[in-house]
Motif scaffolding. Structure first.
Motif, PDB file in Angstrom:
ATOM      1  N   SER A 110       0.808  -1.209   0.000  1.00 27.79           N
ATOM      2  CA  SER A 110       0.000   0.000   0.000  1.00 27.79           C
ATOM      3  C   SER A 110       0.844   1.263   0.000  1.00 27.79           C
ATOM      4  O   SER A 110       0.331   2.347   0.214  1.00 27.79           O
ATOM      5  N   THR A 111       2.162   1.126  -0.264  1.00 31.46           N
ATOM      6  CA  THR A 111       3.046   2.279  -0.270  1.00 31.46           C
ATOM      7  C   THR A 111       3.310   2.738  -1.703  1.00 31.46           C
ATOM      8  O   THR A 111       3.011   2.029  -2.672  1.00 31.46           O
ATOM      9  N   TYR A 112       3.914   3.909  -1.839  1.00 32.06           N
ATOM     10  CA  TYR A 112       4.179   4.469  -3.157  1.00 32.06           C
ATOM     11  C   TYR A 112       5.010   3.529  -4.020  1.00 32.06           C
ATOM     12  O   TYR A 112       4.795   3.427  -5.232  1.00 32.06           O
ATOM     13  N   ASP A 113       5.999   2.869  -3.413  1.00 27.94           N
ATOM     14  CA  ASP A 113       6.890   2.011  -4.190  1.00 27.94           C
ATOM     15  C   ASP A 113       6.555   0.533  -4.049  1.00 27.94           C
ATOM     16  O   ASP A 113       7.326  -0.330  -4.451  1.00 27.94           O
ATOM     17  N   ASP A 114       5.384   0.227  -3.466  1.00 31.64           N
ATOM     18  CA  ASP A 114       4.959  -1.169  -3.331  1.00 31.64           C
ATOM     19  C   ASP A 114       3.436  -1.244  -3.327  1.00 31.64           C
ATOM     20  O   ASP A 114       2.822  -1.829  -2.449  1.00 31.64           O
ATOM     21  N   GLN A 115       2.816  -0.641  -4.335  1.00 31.49           N
ATOM     22  CA  GLN A 115       1.362  -0.632  -4.414  1.00 31.49           C
ATOM     23  C   GLN A 115       0.874  -1.870  -5.154  1.00 31.49           C
ATOM     24  O   GLN A 115       1.182  -2.072  -6.322  1.00 31.49           O
ATOM     25  N   GLN A 116       0.104  -2.703  -4.442  1.00 30.69           N
ATOM     26  CA  GLN A 116      -0.401  -3.948  -5.009  1.00 30.69           C
ATOM     27  C   GLN A 116      -1.927  -3.914  -5.064  1.00 30.69           C
ATOM     28  O   GLN A 116      -2.545  -2.888  -4.780  1.00 30.69           O
ATOM     29  N   ALA A 117      -2.540  -5.036  -5.410  1.00 31.04           N
ATOM     30  CA  ALA A 117      -3.993  -5.122  -5.551  1.00 31.04           C
ATOM     31  C   ALA A 117      -4.698  -4.619  -4.289  1.00 31.04           C
ATOM     32  O   ALA A 117      -4.272  -4.885  -3.158  1.00 31.04           O
ATOM     33  N   PHE A 118      -5.807  -3.922  -4.497  1.00 31.72           N
ATOM     34  CA  PHE A 118      -6.543  -3.268  -3.424  1.00 31.72           C
ATOM     35  C   PHE A 118      -7.050  -4.253  -2.371  1.00 31.72           C
ATOM     36  O   PHE A 118      -7.208  -3.910  -1.197  1.00 31.72           O
ATOM     37  N   ALA A 119      -7.309  -5.497  -2.771  1.00 29.72           N
ATOM     38  CA  ALA A 119      -7.825  -6.488  -1.826  1.00 29.72           C
ATOM     39  C   ALA A 119      -6.904  -6.679  -0.633  1.00 29.72           C
ATOM     40  O   ALA A 119      -7.360  -6.925   0.492  1.00 29.72           O
ATOM     41  N   SER A 120      -5.608  -6.561  -0.859  1.00 30.36           N
ATOM     42  CA  SER A 120      -4.660  -6.709   0.247  1.00 30.36           C
ATOM     43  C   SER A 120      -4.859  -5.608   1.288  1.00 30.36           C
ATOM     44  O   SER A 120      -4.850  -5.875   2.499  1.00 30.36           O
ATOM     45  N   THR A 121      -5.045  -4.372   0.821  1.00 27.86           N
ATOM     46  CA  THR A 121      -5.274  -3.273   1.747  1.00 27.86           C
ATOM     47  C   THR A 121      -6.610  -3.436   2.466  1.00 27.86           C
ATOM     48  O   THR A 121      -6.713  -3.183   3.673  1.00 27.86           O
ATOM     49  N   LEU A 122      -7.641  -3.868   1.756  1.00 24.70           N
ATOM     50  CA  LEU A 122      -8.947  -4.077   2.379  1.00 24.70           C
ATOM     51  C   LEU A 122      -8.855  -5.059   3.541  1.00 24.70           C
ATOM     52  O   LEU A 122      -9.473  -4.859   4.590  1.00 24.70           O
ATOM     53  N   TYR A 123      -8.091  -6.107   3.365  1.00 25.52           N
ATOM     54  CA  TYR A 123      -7.974  -7.113   4.419  1.00 25.52           C
ATOM     55  C   TYR A 123      -7.003  -6.688   5.513  1.00 25.52           C
ATOM     56  O   TYR A 123      -7.292  -6.799   6.705  1.00 25.52           O
ATOM     57  N   ASN A 124      -5.834  -6.207   5.119  1.00 31.62           N
ATOM     58  CA  ASN A 124      -4.729  -6.078   6.063  1.00 31.62           C
ATOM     59  C   ASN A 124      -4.737  -4.831   6.936  1.00 31.62           C
ATOM     60  O   ASN A 124      -4.098  -4.823   7.992  1.00 31.62           O
ATOM     61  N   ARG A 125      -5.442  -3.788   6.516  1.00 37.70           N
ATOM     62  CA  ARG A 125      -5.256  -2.513   7.208  1.00 37.70           C
ATOM     63  C   ARG A 125      -5.556  -2.603   8.712  1.00 37.70           C
ATOM     64  O   ARG A 125      -4.769  -2.146   9.544  1.00 37.70           O
ATOM     65  N   THR A 126      -6.672  -3.191   9.072  1.00 38.69           N
ATOM     66  CA  THR A 126      -7.000  -3.303  10.497  1.00 38.69           C
ATOM     67  C   THR A 126      -6.032  -4.233  11.221  1.00 38.69           C
ATOM     68  O   THR A 126      -5.591  -3.933  12.343  1.00 38.69           O
ATOM     69  N   PHE A 127      -5.688  -5.352  10.598  1.00 39.56           N
ATOM     70  CA  PHE A 127      -4.750  -6.280  11.232  1.00 39.56           C
ATOM     71  C   PHE A 127      -3.384  -5.628  11.425  1.00 39.56           C
ATOM     72  O   PHE A 127      -2.699  -5.881  12.421  1.00 39.56           O
ATOM     73  N   ASP A 128      -2.968  -4.774  10.481  1.00 36.84           N
ATOM     74  CA  ASP A 128      -1.700  -4.058  10.633  1.00 36.84           C
ATOM     75  C   ASP A 128      -1.726  -3.169  11.865  1.00 36.84           C
ATOM     76  O   ASP A 128      -0.767  -3.133  12.655  1.00 36.84           O
ATOM     77  N   GLN A 129      -2.813  -2.429  12.038  1.00 39.85           N
ATOM     78  CA  GLN A 129      -2.908  -1.526  13.180  1.00 39.85           C
ATOM     79  C   GLN A 129      -2.860  -2.306  14.492  1.00 39.85           C
ATOM     80  O   GLN A 129      -2.168  -1.917  15.439  1.00 39.85           O
ATOM     81  N   GLY A 130      -3.566  -3.433  14.545  1.00 41.19           N
ATOM     82  CA  GLY A 130      -3.558  -4.247  15.743  1.00 41.19           C
ATOM     83  C   GLY A 130      -2.205  -4.874  16.028  1.00 41.19           C
ATOM     84  O   GLY A 130      -1.747  -4.926  17.174  1.00 41.19           O
TER      85      GLY A 130
END
Length: 445
Positions: free
Chosen positions: A165-185
């Motif tokens: 989800s970064t400028y130099d590592d932007q991948q398919a949106f599904a990864s951000t949809l799933y991972n964002r909350t788990f990353d924060q936790g």
């Protein structure tokens, strides 16, 4: 997600004039003379360090196929940590950050007040924790102005580089949809581990994770809403682009295990232009699960996350939480959160113009918006993470800044008709609104 505003021909010419000029580091620590009171840096020197962390055996959304077993991998993080510091004799405040723009081919240098690897302060503490979560795409420096500012006032601030989800590592949106909350936790848990006695970390004994605040912008805000109790709707689990195998059910309102997982260490949250409400990620039932105090921040013409059907709808639907809505009237999606546009992007042309527009707004000055966010974030986290009841006065204001009356005589005496926003110089609350709603069953101030 960030809006890419259309540039006028005249403005494009202005940008082109900067081509060939040697770019100076972009200041992220500017506080203007018309900034509200609490935007000013605090009394503490600021240290900054970069940490790495690994979450073992996380579901690998990018390699998982619908109907097949969930793939697993080790998800890696880079974290920027700002903290109150003690400078050595001869050391002075200030340092730079080397990063990239939205167009990752453009190298960027930012300059602020933090000193790399400075000695952590032993005065006061342990300090409350604030986590910063960027948009899609973004990086851990996108809200660096806020990270430094809060650290100078007695907070430990950790900003996350979200993989895929970064400028130099932007991948398919599904990864951000799933991972964002788990990353924060995960990062909150990692800070708790490092804060524990005997951890060997410079954070040992310096962080109180039981007093944690979250700040999320765009997809970071999307994560914040789910982290604090906004369970996903049934529709969200199968929407176009959703993670395979209904994996969002792990964090859905209908899942009893999700309800039991809401982290009580998070005491307050700021959601800036949070994405998702406008596409149905939450319904009324899901939003009723939020009980954590929330400050919503948005631009009234946000065409990425939406305003009436986005940020405002979240504010109105979070009926069981004490919440505020700070609106930048006329601003779009880039309201408040991104630091000023990097100097290296001023001469950008073609698709590279996105490197500038990532930080720009057609109506509002970015530094002014940053200062306003710094002011309210300071008041909000002082109130909820430090128990400073006096900071409530900064929120007890006339809802529309344009309706507030400034009545102070030449000797500085406040008159009975004075209703101006606390901490704002005369004329500077124009273009802002601040609304409040209490939890269901409680009176609204």
């Amino acid at each position: 997600m960030q809006r890419l505003p259309t540039l006028s021909a005249a403005f494009a010419v202005t940008l082109l004039l900067a081509v060939g000029a040697r770019a100076q580091p972009t200041r992220i620590d500017v506080v203007t003379p018309i900034a509200p009171e609490l935007a000013a840096y605090g009394s503490s020197a600021i240290g900054v360090r970069t940490l790495t962390a690994v979450d073992r055996n996380r579901p690998d959304i990018l390699r998982t196929k619908e109907g097949e077993p969930t793939a697993r991998y080790d998800r890696r993080f880079v974290l920027e940590v700002w903290y109150p510091a003690t400078l050595a004799p001869g050391q002075t405040r200030g340092g730079t950050y080397q990063t990239v723009a939205r167009d990752p081919s453009i190298a960027v240098t930012l300059r602020g007040q933090a000193v790399r690897d400075a000695t952590p302060s032993t005065a006061g503490g342990p300090f409350p924790l604030v986590l910063l979560s960027h948009g899609y795409p973004g990086n851990r420096y996108l809200m660096s102005h806020l990270g430094e500012n809060l650290a100078s006032k007695g907070f430990i601030v950790v900003s996350i580089d979200h993989a895929d989800s970064t400028y130099d590592d932007q991948q398919a949106f599904a990864s951000t949809l799933y991972n964002r909350t788990f990353d924060q936790g995960f990062v909150l848990d990692e800070m708790a581990r490092l804060a524990a006695p005997g951890s060997g970390s410079f954070l040992s004994g310096r962080v109180d994770v039981t007093r944690t605040g979250l700040v999320g912008y765009s997809m970071g805000g999307y994560g914040v809403i789910n982290t604090i109790g906004g369970g996903y709707s049934e529709m969200a689990q199968t929407m176009r682009g959703a993670p395979p195998n209904r994996l969002l059910r792990e964090r859905a309102a209908s899942n009893p295990a999700y309800r039991a997982s809401i982290d009580p260490r998070v005491k307050a949250a700021i959601a800036i232009g949070p994405w998702g409400m406008q596409v149905g990620m939450w319904d009324a039932e899901g939003l009723r699960g939020i009980r954590t105090p929330v400050l919503f921040v948005g631009g009234s013409v946000d065409d990425v996350s939406g305003y009436a059907k986005g940020t405002r709808a979240l504010f109105e639907g979070t009926v069981n939480a004490d919440r505020y809505l700070l609106t930048f009237v006329g601003a779009n999606h880039n309201a408040a959160a991104p630091h000023p546009a990097p100097a290296e992007t001023l001469g950008a042309t073609g698709r590279a113009v996105i490197a500038y527009t990532q930080h720009a707004d057609a109506v509002w000055d970015t530094v002014r918006m940053n200062n306003i966010l710094q002011h309210f974030a300071t008041a909000y986290f002082d109130r909820h993470l430090k128990g400073d009841e006096a900071k409530q006065a900064y929120f007890d204001v006339v809802p529309s800044g344009s309706d507030a009356v400034y009545a102070v005589d030449r000797e500085g005496r406040v008159q009975s008709t004075h209703t101006y926003w606390k901490g704002f110089p005369r004329g500077t609350a124009v273009g802002l609104t601040l609304e409040h709603a209490s939890p269901a069953g409680h009176a609204v101030r």
